[in-house]
Design an enzyme around this catalytic site. Structure first.
Site, mmCIF file in Angstrom:
data_model
loop_
_atom_site.group_PDB
_atom_site.id
_atom_site.type_symbol
_atom_site.label_atom_id
_atom_site.label_comp_id
_atom_site.label_asym_id
_atom_site.label_seq_id
_atom_site.Cartn_x
_atom_site.Cartn_y
_atom_site.Cartn_z
ATOM 1 N N HIS A 177 -9.276 -5.051 11.321
ATOM 2 C CA HIS A 177 -9.969 -4.994 10.216
ATOM 3 C C HIS A 177 -11.231 -4.062 10.396
ATOM 4 C CE1 HIS A 177 -7.249 -7.974 8.812
ATOM 5 N NE2 HIS A 177 -7.605 -7.836 7.502
ATOM 6 N N GLU A 210 0.909 -1.166 0.128
ATOM 7 C CA GLU A 210 -0.217 0.105 -0.205
ATOM 8 C C GLU A 210 0.763 1.195 0.022
ATOM 9 O OE1 GLU A 210 -0.637 -2.479 2.070
ATOM 10 O OE2 GLU A 210 -2.714 -3.195 1.389
#
Lengths: 455, 329
Positions: free
Chosen positions: A258, A189
């Site tokens: 998450h 990322e």
């Protein structure tokens, strides 16, 4: 003893699925690991394997059946020697998955059917027709429409191309636009966000998909230091037209790393725009506006909402302006302000409260930065009470900020302190009951409204 | 640093040597002036001088063509001057004035020029590497033959995002020249104390990126290596790594007490390896210029730099309304 084969849950948010195809027929012998069927979930088409040995005694759900609930029996497996006429075991009542978000889309107000009711709604011409679409489809349409218009727009992210999107948002886009414009990245990322931002400096218009915004923390330096600040640091010479989008906030049972809502994090940064749509129409219209915007825009989506259906206007080039809230429901007794999936609690609470004679005005912020303060303040000056609803953490939440704004600008109009309903101040637990408790609940919203209305 | 090999003269000309001399001297004198203005309190905050490293950027700029992009870290004044940005605008930015390249809102570390394809000026160590690859990505996406130059130091070379970028740049064949300006110190940490292998250019091998070490104090060696790298990128063969072995004479920033190295070490490099003296020698020995010719150039450069300093002090501070502009396009 015959065994009931149940519809499996094949993703964290799956509540039902399509039994796409049976790969066995009645009378076949199967052993553990054999592929029995193809099941289409909200994310992908998956092969479903047998876990026991036996003979397929009876197929209970025909292939092609849609909307098969998780845990519903789909077939009966017989052990050696049993025959199909043997009594099937008592079917345990299909366990109701108590996802805190399990609301049938039909209970949501038709999103754009009554534009006259909504002073801040973009103009929808009379006679406009609507189609029912999921948020997922609406997001894909937004990207595809913009990519058809402008070659400079491309999509980059993990699994966006050949996998067709980890959450199927980009389904079909690789076929239409090819591998140069729909680009699978390695799982890096920080690096690919930097590359996308650099390409935006050079004038391209990237859409960066984060599989979830939790992973964007690896890239947050480029979102903030590189994308948001360069226009200012360059004295207006060099902008960064880029969209960062992906699932944000809690899904279901995916644990602490998450399940975070980043609305408040990004809302603080000058140079960024932040939108968090609830409905499919807003998802489409805001994403299209975000792609066209010359600034970096974060589109905070929600995995649970991806599969939810709404009415989307069938207008060529439908956009929703960034920075405008929308009044979903008019009311006189209290203002409920929310955004994203928080809207679901707000709307549910409003329905319940209406039964008790409390008419709530429900405002969907849609944009977190810039915030449409005027719509909120106008409403609060009318209702004199306000409750905010969001799933994020309570400290320095969007609700905190709105409370301060309302206190400063509409203090004399308030008949009660503003209450912020938020997620709890804990990392997201895994256990189903704890997770439900950690999120904001409809009951908390109802209680808050009763508190500010002194009921 | 090994002593300089005898310079090859075949790949240059009188005109080019004179141009190199002029450009390197401009950077040297400009930086000296910036140091002076800093000492006078006219420049604030961080100010990282490029003195000693001039040959790197001047040699590489000689290999660029219209449309190529460059991006670097916060030690960026030399890169701006070498790509043709106006010394007045750069100096006025250092003094935080309205006529600076960023209207005084960027400062020493954050200057840009859309016109010259100079993309900053970045303050987060290593961040410019994927950004630079992104500039190369744009060239790749558009199918032109432009190249981006991503400059970073030996300190940046230990950042994870550099290797994420190497991977993708190689995977996608992006036209990027990764220029490692190895001045041997990451702020105050000597390379041997921070970096596991002495040859940073070999780190591209794991990703299939060719790389080489270059005497970064020799502008002709830099240019020669740069031409090879640029040709590789323009031919669509993907990225290339150049590790420029160089040296900075001044501290990391203006507030660096420089306790991590000896005066003798610095002095030795200045005497034996100075990139400007090198070109000066070539000019004189090759009878391309007389001492008087060079003095005239020195005088001219000094005047340009003084003019930029005067301009930077005369330019007004930004209007207070500038606080609120350029946040959104």
């Amino acid at each position: 003893m015959a065994i009931n084969i149940l519809m499996p849950a094949l993703s964290p948010t799956m509540e039902e699925g399509t039994l796409a195809k049976w790969l066995v027929k009645e009378g076949d012998t199967v052993s553990s690991g054999d592929i029995m069927a193809e099941i289409e979930t909200d994310k992908a088409t998956m092969e479903f394997e047998a876990t026991d040995e036996g003979v397929v005694g009876k197929i209970l759900v025909a292939e092609g059946t849609e909307g098969v609930k998780v845990n519903a029996p789909i077939a009966v497996l017989l052990e050696d020697g049993e025959d199909a006429t043997a009594p099937a075991p008592a079917v345990a009542p299909a366990q109701e998955i108590e996802a805190p978000t399990a609301v049938a889309s039909t209970t949501a107000p038709a999103s754009v059917a009554t534009p006259d009711n909504r002073p801040t709604m973009e103009e929808i011409p009379a006679g406009t027709t609507f189609k029912t679409q999921t948020v997922r489809e609406a997001l894909r349409d937004a990207m595809s429409e913009e990519m058809r218009t402008t070659d400079e727009v491309y999509l980059m992210g993990e699994e966006v191309a050949e996998y067709q999107g980890a959450y199927k948002i980009s389904q079909g886009m690789l076929d239409e636009f090819g591998p140069k414009r729909v680009i699978d990245t390695p799982i890096t990322e920080h690096g690919f966000t930097g590359i996308a931002v650099g390409s935006a400096f050079a004038g391209l218009k990237p859409i960066v998909e984060f599989m979830t915004f939790n992973f964007a923390m690896q890239a947050i330096d480029h979102i903030i230091n590189s994308a948001a600040k360069t226009l200012y640091m360059s004295g207006g010479q060099m902008g960064c037209s880029i969209v960062f989008r992906g699932a944000n906030g809690a899904a279901a049972r995916v644990g602490a790393q998450h399940s975070q809502d980043y609305a408040a994090w990004y809302a603080q940064i000058p140079g960024l725009k932040v939108v968090q749509p609830y409905s499919a129409a807003d998802a489409k219209g805001l994403l299209k506006s975000a792609i066209r915007d010359p600034n970096p825009v974060l589109v905070l989506e929600n995995e649970i909402l991806y599969g939810r259906s709404f009415e989307v206007p069938e207008i060529d080039d439908f956009t929703v302006p960034i920075g405008r809230a929308r009044i979903w429901r008019q009311g006189t007794d209290v203002t409920i302000v929310s955004f994203g999936i928080g809207m679901q609690y707000a709307l549910e609470a409003a329905d319940e409260l209406a039964k008790e004679g409390i008419e709530a005005e429900v405002i969907d912020l849609r944009s977190i930065r810039p915030i449409d303060y005027e719509t909120i303040l106008t409403s609060v000056r009318k209702t004199n009470r306000c409750v905010t609803v969001e799933e994020g953490f309570p400290v320095c939440s969007i609700g905190n900020h709105l409370s301060a704004k309302i206190m400063t600008e509409a203090f004399d109009y308030l008949d009660a302190p503003v209450i912020n309903c938020t997620g709890k101040d804990v990392p997201m637990p895994y256990a189903a009951n704890l997770e439900k408790l950690a999120l904001v609940t409809t009951k908390e919203v109802i209680d808050a409204v009763k508190s500010v209305t002194y009921r | 640093m090994a002593a300089r090999k005898p310079a090859k003269k075949s790949n240059t000309s009188k005109e080019e040597l004179l141009a190199f001399y002029r450009e390197m001297l401009l950077i040297r004198r400009f930086e000296e002036k910036a140091g002076q203005l800093y000492g006078m309190g006219l420049i604030g905050g961080f100010c990282h001088l490029y003195i000693g490293q001039e040959a790197v950027v001047v040699g590489l700029e000689a290999t660029t063509k219209e449309g190529d992009q460059r991006i670097t870290s916060y030690r960026d004044h030399g890169h701006m001057l070498a790509c043709g940005m106006d010394p007045k605008g750069v100096m006025a930015e250092l003094t935080g004035r309205i006529d600076g390249y960023s209207k005084g809102k960027g400062g020493s570390m954050h200057m840009f020029s859309a016109e010259k394809n100079f993309f900053g000026g970045h303050g987060i160590v290593g961040a410019q590497v994927p950004l630079g690859a992104g500039l190369g990505f744009a060239n790749w996406y558009r199918g032109n033959d432009n190249v981006s130059f991503a400059y970073f130091g030996d300190g940046s070379a230990n950042q994870g995002q550099v290797y994420e970028t190497f991977n993708m740049a190689s995977l996608w064949g992006l036209p990027v020249v990764f220029v490692i300006e190895n001045n041997q110190y990451a702020m105050g940490t000597a390379m041997k104390r921070s970096t596991s292998s002495p040859d940073i250019y070999t780190r591209g091998q794991a990703f299939g990126i060719p790389g080489e070490a270059v005497d970064g104090m020799d502008v002709l060696a830099v240019k020669e290596a740069g031409e090879k790298a640029v040709a590789h990128c323009r031919a669509g063969k993907g990225p290339y790594i150049l590790e420029m072995k160089t040296y900075r004479y001044r501290g990391h920033s203006m507030s660096d007490p420089a306790k991590y190295r000896t005066r003798e070490e610095v002095q030795k490099v200045r005497e034996e390896k100075d990139p400007i003296d090198h070109v000066r020698d070539l000019l004189v020995q090759g009878k391309h210029a007389t001492e008087d010719d060079l003095k005239a150039i020195d005088k001219e450069i000094k005047a340009t730099v003084n003019e930029s300093a005067q301009f930077a002090q005369a330019s007004p501070e930004p209007d207070l309304s500038e606080l609120w502009t350029d946040i959104y396009a």
